[in-house]
Structures are given as structure tokens and as C-alpha cells.
Enzyme design. Structure first.
Site, short mmCIF file in Angstrom:
data_model
loop_
_atom_site.label_atom_id
_atom_site.label_comp_id
_atom_site.label_asym_id
_atom_site.label_seq_id
_atom_site.Cartn_x
_atom_site.Cartn_y
_atom_site.Cartn_z
N LYS A 13 0.83 -1.22 0.00
CA LYS A 13 0.00 0.00 0.00
C LYS A 13 0.86 1.27 0.00
O LYS A 13 0.63 2.20 -0.77
CB LYS A 13 -0.94 0.02 1.22
CG LYS A 13 -1.85 -1.20 1.32
CD LYS A 13 -2.74 -1.16 2.56
CE LYS A 13 -2.02 -1.23 3.89
NZ LYS A 13 -1.35 -2.53 4.16
N ARG A 87 -9.96 0.15 8.43
CA ARG A 87 -9.47 -1.18 8.77
C ARG A 87 -10.48 -1.96 9.61
O ARG A 87 -10.18 -3.07 10.02
CB ARG A 87 -8.23 -1.00 9.64
CG ARG A 87 -6.95 -1.34 8.98
CD ARG A 87 -5.90 -0.85 9.96
NE ARG A 87 -4.73 -1.63 9.92
CZ ARG A 87 -3.62 -1.23 9.29
NH1 ARG A 87 -3.57 -0.11 8.64
NH2 ARG A 87 -2.57 -1.97 9.33
N ARG A 126 11.76 -5.55 5.29
CA ARG A 126 11.56 -4.11 5.08
C ARG A 126 12.49 -3.29 5.99
O ARG A 126 12.73 -3.62 7.13
CB ARG A 126 10.12 -3.71 5.38
CG ARG A 126 9.93 -2.18 5.33
CD ARG A 126 8.49 -1.76 5.31
NE ARG A 126 7.73 -2.31 6.40
CZ ARG A 126 6.40 -2.24 6.48
NH1 ARG A 126 5.71 -1.65 5.53
NH2 ARG A 126 5.79 -2.78 7.49
N ARG A 160 11.33 -1.44 11.24
CA ARG A 160 10.20 -1.00 12.05
C ARG A 160 10.02 -1.95 13.22
O ARG A 160 10.18 -3.15 13.05
CB ARG A 160 8.94 -1.00 11.17
CG ARG A 160 8.27 0.34 11.06
CD ARG A 160 7.23 0.35 9.97
NE ARG A 160 6.02 -0.38 10.31
CZ ARG A 160 4.93 -0.42 9.53
NH1 ARG A 160 4.92 0.24 8.38
NH2 ARG A 160 3.88 -1.10 9.89
N ARG A 171 -0.29 -9.04 13.58
CA ARG A 171 -0.87 -8.10 12.61
C ARG A 171 -1.67 -8.85 11.54
O ARG A 171 -2.75 -8.41 11.13
CB ARG A 171 0.24 -7.27 11.96
CG ARG A 171 0.83 -6.23 12.92
CD ARG A 171 2.17 -5.72 12.45
NE ARG A 171 2.11 -5.04 11.17
CZ ARG A 171 3.16 -4.87 10.37
NH1 ARG A 171 4.35 -5.31 10.73
NH2 ARG A 171 3.02 -4.24 9.22
P1 AP5 Z 1 4.91 -1.54 1.90
O1 AP5 Z 1 4.58 -0.78 0.67
O2 AP5 Z 1 5.59 -0.84 3.00
O3 AP5 Z 1 3.59 -2.33 2.41
P2 AP5 Z 1 2.29 -1.80 3.17
O4 AP5 Z 1 1.12 -2.46 2.52
O5 AP5 Z 1 2.29 -0.32 3.26
O6 AP5 Z 1 2.52 -2.52 4.57
P3 AP5 Z 1 2.44 -1.96 6.06
O7 AP5 Z 1 3.18 -2.94 6.92
O8 AP5 Z 1 2.82 -0.54 6.12
O9 AP5 Z 1 0.93 -2.14 6.34
P4 AP5 Z 1 0.26 -2.20 7.69
O10 AP5 Z 1 -1.13 -2.05 7.24
O11 AP5 Z 1 0.54 -3.37 8.53
O12 AP5 Z 1 0.95 -1.03 8.53
P5 AP5 Z 1 0.52 0.44 8.85
O13 AP5 Z 1 1.72 1.27 8.88
O14 AP5 Z 1 -0.62 0.85 7.98
O15 AP5 Z 1 5.79 -2.81 1.46
C1 AP5 Z 1 6.29 -3.73 2.41
C2 AP5 Z 1 7.70 -4.18 2.00
O16 AP5 Z 1 7.62 -4.90 0.78
C3 AP5 Z 1 8.70 -3.03 1.73
O17 AP5 Z 1 9.97 -3.43 2.14
C4 AP5 Z 1 8.66 -2.84 0.21
O18 AP5 Z 1 9.88 -2.35 -0.31
C5 AP5 Z 1 8.40 -4.28 -0.24
N1 AP5 Z 1 7.59 -4.33 -1.46
C6 AP5 Z 1 6.50 -3.56 -1.78
N2 AP5 Z 1 6.01 -3.91 -2.98
C7 AP5 Z 1 6.79 -4.95 -3.44
C8 AP5 Z 1 6.78 -5.74 -4.61
N3 AP5 Z 1 5.85 -5.58 -5.58
N4 AP5 Z 1 7.72 -6.71 -4.74
C9 AP5 Z 1 8.65 -6.90 -3.77
N5 AP5 Z 1 8.73 -6.17 -2.64
C10 AP5 Z 1 7.79 -5.21 -2.46
O19 AP5 Z 1 -0.07 0.29 10.33
C11 AP5 Z 1 0.79 0.02 11.41
C12 AP5 Z 1 0.00 -0.06 12.70
O20 AP5 Z 1 -0.67 1.20 12.94
C13 AP5 Z 1 -1.13 -1.09 12.77
O21 AP5 Z 1 -0.65 -2.36 13.13
C14 AP5 Z 1 -2.04 -0.47 13.83
O22 AP5 Z 1 -1.51 -0.68 15.12
C15 AP5 Z 1 -1.95 1.01 13.53
N6 AP5 Z 1 -2.97 1.45 12.58
C16 AP5 Z 1 -2.76 1.98 11.35
N7 AP5 Z 1 -3.93 2.26 10.74
C17 AP5 Z 1 -4.91 1.90 11.61
C18 AP5 Z 1 -6.32 1.90 11.54
N8 AP5 Z 1 -6.98 2.34 10.45
N9 AP5 Z 1 -7.02 1.45 12.62
C19 AP5 Z 1 -6.38 1.00 13.72
N10 AP5 Z 1 -5.04 0.95 13.84
C20 AP5 Z 1 -4.31 1.38 12.78
MG MG Z 2 2.49 1.06 4.89
#
Ligand code: AP5
Ligand code: MG
Ligand code: ZN
Length: 213
Positions: A13, A87, A126, A160, A171
Site C-alpha cells: 500500500k 481497517r 523491510r 520498524r 498483525r
Molecule cells: P509496503 O509498501 O511498506 O507495504 P504496506 O502495505 O504499506 O505494509 P504496512 O506494513 O505498512 O501495512 P500495515 O497495514 O501493517 O501497517 P501500517 O503502517 O498501515 O511494502 C512492504 C515491503 O515490501 C517493503 O519493504 C517494500 O519495499 C516491499 N515491497 C512492496 N512492494 C513490493 C513488490 N511488488 N515486490 C517486492 N517487494 C515489495 O499500520 C501500522 C499499525 O498502525 C497497525 O498495526 C495499527 O496498530 C496502527 N494502525 C494503522 N492504521 C490503523 C487503523 N486504520 N485502525 C487501527 N489501527 C491502525
Molecule cells: Mg504502509
């Protein structure tokens, strides 16, 4: 054009959002990034979010919805990409109301599909820049100089805290239990497109652009 990028942790994402904002004048709204910034700056919001995030659990809906409301209210008509929100179905319901209030209709929800084994290797590998937030991967996208950010040049490319294998497991469970139902919410509204999130980031971006025309 207003979008939601949806999918499990590690599905890409953040990566796809960054590619979109390079091309289009859109605001990238990642609730995860907003929470991490709040924690770094030791704000009240950060204090509320920290223990949940460190454990891989969702931050309570009321806190998260309040945060998004603040951001959306100040968009002044700019298009946006929501990344990591909604979410839960409660968040999706609240978003409907918020968007109606600001008069900004949602154009599309793009959901990415990636097998779980690959999600785990993407997340464990990552690395992120503490300075500017740029995202790397030890295998698929390493920084040119080990541990140093290509974008801002700071030597602060780190893992992270919630990218440890035991927290990743929590997660992914929370995604299955709380977030997957949000898919149905948007499928029923007919604004939903699912695409294959495997292959290189550029290949996935090609698919995103096709969906958006
Ligand atoms: P990346 O693009 O970083 O993936 P992402 O989908 O953004 O994954 P996240 O881990 O950020 O999602 P998340 O939903 O768990 O975390 P968030 O920060 O939102 O890619 C991942 C890796 O893969 C990178 O190294 C990248 O280089 C690699 N990659 C990407 N595309 C690739 C490809 N095509 N091929 C190969 N490699 C690739 O949330 C974190 C925390 O915040 C949650 O756990 C929760 O505690 C809180 N939180 C956030 N939003 C909410 C909400 N709405 N409600 C409640 N709590 C929330
Ligand atoms: Mg992200
Ligand atoms: Zn950087």
C-alpha cells in the site's frame, strides 16, 4: 480522484501510494505513518497509539476515526489516497459520513492480493528511513549504500519495531479478523477492484494505472 488502497500488512500500500503521488497531485494519508510520527513527536495521540502498535494490534476506532476526521477536514478539495484506513467496518461506516460531510466522494477501492508467505518475507526484510520515511527492502530494494537513505542521505535506515516476526503474526491475524470484512463492505457498494500484488512494484503499478484508466 479519491482512492483507498486496501490489503494485508506488507501488500504494498505504501509503495504504490508513493508511486501514485509522484505522478498525480494527491495527498497520501497513511494512518500508520501519522501514528508513527505522533509517537516520534511524543504527542497525546502518540501516547494513545504506541502500546497498540508495538503489539501489532489495532488502535481503537474512536482514536483513529478522530485522527482521519482532522486530516480530511483540512484537505481543501485536494484528492487523496487513504492507505491503511478504514481497517474495521466501524471505520468504513464513519468514513462514509465524513466524506459526505466534506463533499468528497470515493472513486475506487483498490485491494491488493499477495500470498501470506510473501507478505512475511516483505515485512521481515523491510527497512525504513527514520529521517524521511522512505521504504526499502533488504532483497528487492536495498539502499545503494548499506544503512544509508538514498533520498535524504541520512544513515538511519532501520527496521520498524512491528516488523519482528512475532508481531507480524499478530498483525496478520488482526487483518483476517477485523479488516478483511471491510472488503465485503466495499464490494457491496460496487466501488471495489482487486488486483494481483505480486511481481515487481513497477509491474503492480502498471496494474493500478490500468484500473484508474
Ligand atoms: P509496503 O509498501 O511498506 O507495504 P504496506 O502495505 O504499506 O505494509 P504496512 O506494513 O505498512 O501495512 P500495515 O497495514 O501493517 O501497517 P501500517 O503502517 O498501515 O511494502 C512492504 C515491503 O515490501 C517493503 O519493504 C517494500 O519495499 C516491499 N515491497 C512492496 N512492494 C513490493 C513488490 N511488488 N515486490 C517486492 N517487494 C515489495 O499500520 C501500522 C499499525 O498502525 C497497525 O498495526 C495499527 O496498530 C496502527 N494502525 C494503522 N492504521 C490503523 C487503523 N486504520 N485502525 C487501527 N489501527 C491502525
Ligand atoms: Mg504502509
Ligand atoms: Zn531518508
Amino acid at each position: 480522484m479519491n482512492l483507498i488502497l486496501f490489503g494485508a500488512p506488507g501488500v504494498g500500500k505504501g509503495t504504490q501510494s508513493a508511486l501514485l503521488v509522484e505522478k498525480l497531485d494527491m495527498r497520501h494519508i497513511s494512518t500508520g505513518d501519522l501514528f508513527r510520527n505522533a509517537i516520534k513527536n511524543e504527542t497525546e495521540l502518540g501516547k494513545k497509539a504506541k502500546e497498540f502498535m508495538d503489539a501489532g494490534n489495532l488502535v481503537p476506532d474512536e482514536v483513529t476515526i478522530g485522527l482521519v476526521e482532522e486530516v480530511l477536514k483540512n484537505l481543501n478539495g485536494q484528492s487523496f489516497i487513504l492507505d491503511g484506513f478504514p481497517r474495521t467496518t466501524a471505520q468504513a461506516d464513519a468514513l462514509d459520513g465524513l466524506l459526505e460531510k466534506i463533499g468528497a466522494p470515493l472513486d475506487r477501492v483498490i485491494s491488493f492480493q499477495v500470498p501470506e508467505s510473501e507478505l512475511v518475507s516483505r515485512l521481515t526484510g523491510r527497512r525504513v528511513c527514520k529521517g524521511c520515511g522512505a521504504v526499502y527492502h533488504i532483497a528487492s530494494k536495498p539502499p545503494q549504500q548499506d544503512g544509508v537513505c538514498d533520498v535524504c542521505g541520512k544513515a538511519e535506515v532501520v527496521q520498524r519495531k512491528d516488523d519482528q516476526e512475532d508481531v507480524i503474526k499478530v498483525r496478520l491475524e488482526n487483518y483476517e479478523n477485523s479488516t478483511r470484512p471491510v472488503k465485503e463492505f466495499y464490494q457491496n457498494k460496487g466501488q471495489f477492484t482487486e488486483i494481483d500484488g505480486t511481481g515487481s512494484a513497477d509491474e503492480v503499478f502498471e496494474r493500478v494505472q490500468k484500473v484508474l484508466g
